[in-house]
Every structure is written in structure tokens, then in C-alpha cells.
Design a protein around this motif. Structure first.
Motif, PDB file in Angstrom:
ATOM      1  N   SER A  50       0.838  -1.202   0.000  1.00  0.00           N
ATOM      2  CA  SER A  50       0.000   0.000   0.000  1.00  0.00           C
ATOM      3  C   SER A  50       0.871   1.248   0.000  1.00  0.00           C
ATOM      4  O   SER A  50       1.899   1.310   0.687  1.00  0.00           O
ATOM      5  CB  SER A  50      -0.904   0.023   1.228  1.00  0.00           C
ATOM      6  N   TYR A  51       0.418   2.254  -0.752  1.00  0.00           N
ATOM      7  CA  TYR A  51       1.228   3.465  -0.885  1.00  0.00           C
ATOM      8  C   TYR A  51       0.351   4.710  -0.834  1.00  0.00           C
ATOM      9  O   TYR A  51      -0.657   4.800  -1.538  1.00  0.00           O
ATOM     10  CB  TYR A  51       2.001   3.459  -2.208  1.00  0.00           C
ATOM     11  N   THR A  52       0.723   5.636   0.028  1.00  0.00           N
ATOM     12  CA  THR A  52       0.161   6.988   0.018  1.00  0.00           C
ATOM     13  C   THR A  52       1.333   7.952  -0.065  1.00  0.00           C
ATOM     14  O   THR A  52       2.329   7.783   0.646  1.00  0.00           O
ATOM     15  CB  THR A  52      -0.674   7.264   1.275  1.00  0.00           C
ATOM     16  N   TYR A  89      -5.136   4.411  -2.956  1.00  0.00           N
ATOM     17  CA  TYR A  89      -6.456   4.489  -2.333  1.00  0.00           C
ATOM     18  C   TYR A  89      -7.325   5.624  -2.858  1.00  0.00           C
ATOM     19  O   TYR A  89      -8.523   5.647  -2.596  1.00  0.00           O
ATOM     20  CB  TYR A  89      -6.295   4.638  -0.813  1.00  0.00           C
ATOM     21  N   GLU A 238      -5.026  -5.993   2.413  1.00  0.00           N
ATOM     22  CA  GLU A 238      -4.229  -5.387   3.470  1.00  0.00           C
ATOM     23  C   GLU A 238      -3.934  -6.439   4.515  1.00  0.00           C
ATOM     24  O   GLU A 238      -4.848  -7.117   5.008  1.00  0.00           O
ATOM     25  CB  GLU A 238      -4.970  -4.227   4.161  1.00  0.00           C
ATOM     26  N   ASN A 277      -1.267  -7.968  -0.681  1.00  0.00           N
ATOM     27  CA  ASN A 277      -0.756  -6.608  -0.622  1.00  0.00           C
ATOM     28  C   ASN A 277      -0.464  -6.291   0.843  1.00  0.00           C
ATOM     29  O   ASN A 277      -1.311  -6.493   1.709  1.00  0.00           O
ATOM     30  CB  ASN A 277      -1.801  -5.616  -1.168  1.00  0.00           C
ATOM     31  N   ILE A 279       0.369  -3.844   4.036  1.00  0.00           N
ATOM     32  CA  ILE A 279       0.164  -2.479   4.505  1.00  0.00           C
ATOM     33  C   ILE A 279       1.251  -2.166   5.532  1.00  0.00           C
ATOM     34  O   ILE A 279       1.405  -2.884   6.511  1.00  0.00           O
ATOM     35  CB  ILE A 279      -1.245  -2.294   5.084  1.00  0.00           C
ATOM     36  N   GLU A 280       2.005  -1.139   5.304  1.00  0.00           N
ATOM     37  CA  GLU A 280       2.017  -0.302   4.124  1.00  0.00           C
ATOM     38  C   GLU A 280       3.447   0.032   3.809  1.00  0.00           C
ATOM     39  O   GLU A 280       4.345  -0.344   4.571  1.00  0.00           O
ATOM     40  CB  GLU A 280       1.185   0.959   4.335  1.00  0.00           C
TER      41      GLU A 280
END
Length: 517
Positions: A50-52, A89, A238, A277, A279-280
Motif C-alpha cells: 500500500s502506498y500513500t 487508495y 491489506e 498486498n 500495509i504499508e
């Protein structure tokens, strides 16, 4: 004022060596590196993370927020070495991600943020469709909404309709992502998607799993979904473990536990051919605003994009523990210099041990406050408790010393106000206890902040403002059992807080029996 013509050297040196050994053992026990089998190497890439795209000082709550392309460039360069794809997201402000992913050989699980505002949702959906159609070589699948049902922002029927709208306009597989229980509660969603995306976070379960049972819980749910929804594929959208934050029953956040979970999960997933996947990618400090300290520390790398030791190599819960040990030794030495000559052979034994305890508590609180403090008010609260510990430490060492001159005057000043130092500790204990009883979910246990004043004023009772101290004693004492009941006796951090609170309660109670002179 007492004087001892002969310095009790032998007991003083013995206690000093014992104090140094205790400090070294304490910090080493916290920070010692642990060797585990690697999950990822330069030759073995993992599936997805996960990427922000927020740096450590950025937040999506700061509107309008701006994404720095150079930050994304750096991040993707780093992630491409360990992963085959990244999951996103939201579409807002992230138009450059497909091009950046293509440049670095990464695939995308592209997500649209779905919420209760239909205008915002429509913007996200439109951008998602546009990006998927423009980048079929990069976008592997699209995710319409993340935990929207959990947040009760749309109904299952509304969500299924949105998913159908997207499926009619893109060629990639379409899914929705949520905690596994919500797929069972909203059965109308599963027929609408091409594959099922479930979140498996044992730490956040209603019945939290400790690290020993966490992987078993993940495997159990994954297998049950695989059988229930066959032939549709299951993506574990996640899964992970926090490296900092409060304990929930037997679930303890730490870097070592995060590495144990991630490395164990990757091995299990790849042996079973599961799609997953993690997190994160990076710690996200902004999440602490809504989730407490634990929310900011799910990253495989820290907020500065540095290794945490989660994927490969040795891992430590406190990598810089030698610096904390050095700081504790310096603070303890400073306390001994302040105290000077012990008042008696008994004081010679107690003085170095008191200095070590005070140093460990003060620096332990400083480390915890650095993790948990989020805004100015919390930093000021942390600083006030840090100052209280330093004042109590000074009072304690001077009480054991053969005083004279400046030391005598400082001790007299501290002793005259000792009841207020205890009242301040009682006030802090009452506030923290009320918070942990009535709003505990995201709060860490601050035992180390109050252990020193509780022990010092339990062993050396002082008179204070009676009505105030009586009220504080009632508030602290009344919360001990409810707090333990909520947390269960399997929560060692909660037990530690209950013990510290009991010591503080005893100190407050003894104060009421001391007559003010």
C-alpha cells in the motif's frame, strides 16, 4: 542536615555498578537485534504494498494538499527494488502515478476513494476510469472504495451499483476492499466484483490475536473465503502489523513483531499461491490524528524512508538504544553529582539506584512521548511530565545526601513543595486514568511517566493539599479495576498501568496520613 565524616565508598561503588548494569540490561533488552529469515532480497521481490504519497510532515487533512513529484520519484525508486506493484487508495492529485510506475517497472492496483458525498465519489470514479483506460499496461486492477461499508458511508446496494458502473467502462478486473467481516455482512457486493479483496489485520480484530496466533488467524480466514467464493480469486488487500503503539489484549506492537508477522506471512502466502498486498510501504504519521500512535507505524520503512528491518536483516525494537543508554547514564551521573555525598551507608546503596531509576523513567517517558505526541497540547503535556520527573528525581537524591550550602537550600525548597509534586502526579494519574477508562482505544499506557513519583512519595510520604489529594486518590483508585476489566488480564501493558496506578494511589493515601508541620 546530617553529616558523615567518612564516605561510604564500598556500598556506593557496589550500588553504582549495579545501577549501570541495570540500565544497560534494560535498554539492551528493549533494543537488542533479532535475527530472522529474510522476506525480500534483491533477487526476490514481493507482490504489492500500500502506498500513500505523503511525507512525514504532510497530511490529506491539510486541504488543499499538494503532492511532491520528487517524493513519489524517490519512493517508487525505493519500492521497485522490493515490490512488483503498489496499491493506491485515491485518485485526487495522483494523476502522475501511472507514468511514474511505468518508469520504474511497477504495476498498480488503482483505488478510488468512495464516501458519503456523491459529488466527491463521482470525481474519484471518473478519474479512476480515465486512468485505467489510459494505462492498461500499468493498471492491473481497479478498486472501487476502501472500507466504505465499515465506515457506513454507503449501502451495499449503492456500492454494487458503483462497481457495475466502473466494470462497464474499464477492461481491468474490478474489486472492492474491506475488512473480511463486511463481505459476510453485505452479501450483495460479492456478485458485483471480479475478485474479492479482504483486509486481514489481526491486531484490529474485535478479538485481537497475539503475534503467536496472528498468522493462524489470517490463514483460517483466507482459506474459508477461498472455499466460500470459488472460483473467484481472493486478494488479501491489506495485512500487516504495527511497530509502535498500545497493546490490545495479547497483540503487542513492536518492530520485531511486525517483522515476525510480515516475514511469516510472506512465506505462508507464497507457499499457498495467495495474492497479497502488504500495509504499508512507509510509516504515515498523519494517521495518528485519527488512530492514535499505532496508526502512524504500519510501514515497512519509516517516515524518513529508512529501513526498519521489517523485510530483511536483523530487526530491533529500538535501533538507537545505545544512545538512550548513554543519555540515561549521563542523567544518572548528573543526579549523583547533584546529590553529592551520601548521608549514610544505607543512603550510599540507595542513591545510585534511585538515580538509575529516575534516569530510566525520565528517558523512557521521553522516548514514549516522542512516539505518541501529535500536536502542541500533547507535546506540552509530555514536557510537563518530563519536568515533574526531573523535579522528583532531584528531590529524591537530595533527600539521601549529606547536604549543605546550595544543596540544603535547594532541598528545603523542594521539600516545602513536595506535597504539590505529589498532587501534580496524582492529577496526571487521574486524567490519564479517566482517558483510559472512557476513551482507551487509541491511547498508549503511560506507566513510565508516573512510576518515579509514585515510588518516591510512597517510600517518603509527604503532606499535601488534603482535599485535592483525596479527590485524586478516589479518581485514580476507582479506575483501576474498570481499566483492567476492559483491557483483560492478558494485556501486560494494562497490568503495568494498573500496578503503577496502585503505587500512586498508595502514595496519595499515605500523604493523607501525614500531618502538615
Amino acid at each position: 542536615m546530617s553529616h558523615n565524616p567518612r564516605f561510604p565508598l564500598v556500598p556506593y561503588l557496589f550500588a553504582s555498578l549495579l545501577a549501570i548494569a541495570a540500565l544497560a540490561a534494560t535498554w539492551y533488552a528493549i533494543g537488542r537485534p533479532v535475527q530472522l529469515a529474510d522476506a525480500a532480497t534483491a533477487e526476490h521481490k514481493l507482490q504489492c504494498a500500500s502506498y500513500t504519497p505523503f511525507g512525514k510532515d504532510q497530511s490529506p487533512f491539510d486541504q488543499p494538499f499538494s503532492i511532491h513529484p520528487e517524493q513519489v520519484e524517490t519512493d517508487f525508486t525505493q519500492l521497485a527494488k522490493r515490490f512488483e506493484c503498489v496499491r493506491t487508495y485515491s485518485m485526487t492529485g495522483l494523476e502522475m502515478l501511472p507514468e511514474m510506475a511505468r518508469k520504474h517497472g511497477l504495476k498498480l492496483l488503482l483505488g478510488a476513494w468512495v464516501n458519503a458525498n456523491p459529488v466527491d465519489t463521482e470525481k474519484e470514479i471518473s478519474a479512476l476510469i480515465k486512468a485505467a483506460n489510459a494505462n492498461p499496461d500499468v493498471v492491473q486492477a481497479v478498486i472501487v472504495g476502501n472500507e466504505t461499508l465499515l465506515r457506513k458511508e454507503v449501502t451495499g446496494a449503492q456500492l454494487a451499483k458503483l462497481i457495475g458502473q466502473v466494470k462497464a467502462q474499464v477492461k481491468q478486473p474490478v474489486t472492492y476492499a474491506d475488512v473480511w467481516e463486511f463481505w459476510l455482512k453485505h452479501k450483495e457486493v460479492a456478485p458485483a466484483v471480479d475478485f474479492i479483496t479482504i483486509h486481514l489485520l489481526p491486531y484490529w480484530e474485535d478479538d485481537p490475536s497475539g503475534i503467536e496466533q496472528a498468522l493462524e488467524q489470517v490463514a483460517k480466514v483466507r482459506r474459508s473465503f477461498g472455499m466460500a467464493y470459488a472460483p473467484k480469486d481472493i486478494l488479501i488487500g491489506e495485512t500487516g502489523w504495527p511497530s509502535e503503539g498500545r497493546q490490545r489484549e495479547t497483540a503487542v506492537p513492536s518492530r520485531v513483531n511486525e517483522a515476525l508477522f510480515i516475514r511469516g506471512f510472506v512465506k505462508m502466502a507464497e507457499e499457498n499461491g495467495w495474492h497479497y498486498n502488504l500495509i504499508e510501504a512507509f510509516d504515515q504519521p498523519w494517521k495518528r490524528d485519527s488512530e492514535g500512535a499505532v496508526g502512524g507505524y504500519w510501514g515497512l520503512f519509516d517516515a524518513d524512508r529508512q529501513e526498519k528491518g521489517i523485510l530483511a536483516g536483523p530487526v530491533s525494537n529500538l535501533p538507537h538504544w545505545p544512545w538512550w543508554l548513554a543519555a540515561s547514564l549521563l542523567l544518572g551521573a548528573g543526579a549523583l553529582l547533584l546529590g553529592g555525598r551520601p548521608a549514610s551507608p544505607r543512603a550510599a546503596l540507595l542513591l545510585p539506584l534511585t538515580a538509575a531509576l529516575g534516569a530510566a523513567c525520565t528517558l523512557g517517558w521521553a522516548e514514549l512521548a516522542g512516539v505518541t505526541s501529535r500536536f502542541v497540547g500533547e507535546w506540552l503535556w509530555a514536557a510537563a511530565l518530563l519536568g515533574l520527573n526531573l523535579v522528583v528525581l532531584a528531590h529524591a537524591v537530595l533527600a539521601l545526601s549529606a547536604r549543605g550550602g546550595v544543596r540544603e537550600r535547594l532541598y528545603t525548597w523542594l521539600q516545602a513543595r513536595a506535597g504539590w509534586w505529589l498532587a501534580a502526579a496524582g492529577f496526571a494519574g487521574a486524567v490519564l486514568m479517566l482517558a483510559l477508562v472512557f476513551d482507551s482505544r487509541y491511547r498508549s499506557f503511560p506507566s513510565v511517566a508516573l512510576l518515579l513519583p509514585a515510588l518516591v512519595y510512597l517510600c517518603r510520604p509527604v503532606a499535601g493539599p488534603r482535599r485535592e489529594i483525596a479527590l485524586l486518590a478516589v479518581l485514580v483508585g476507582a479506575g483501576i479495576v474498570p481499566q483492567l476489566y476492559q483491557e483483560t488480564l492478558s494485556n501486560q501493558q494494562a497490568i503495568g498501568w494498573a500496578l503503577t496506578s496502585s503505587l500512586l494511589l498508595a502514595a496519595l493515601w499515605r500523604s493523607l496520613r501525614v500531618r502538615r508541620g
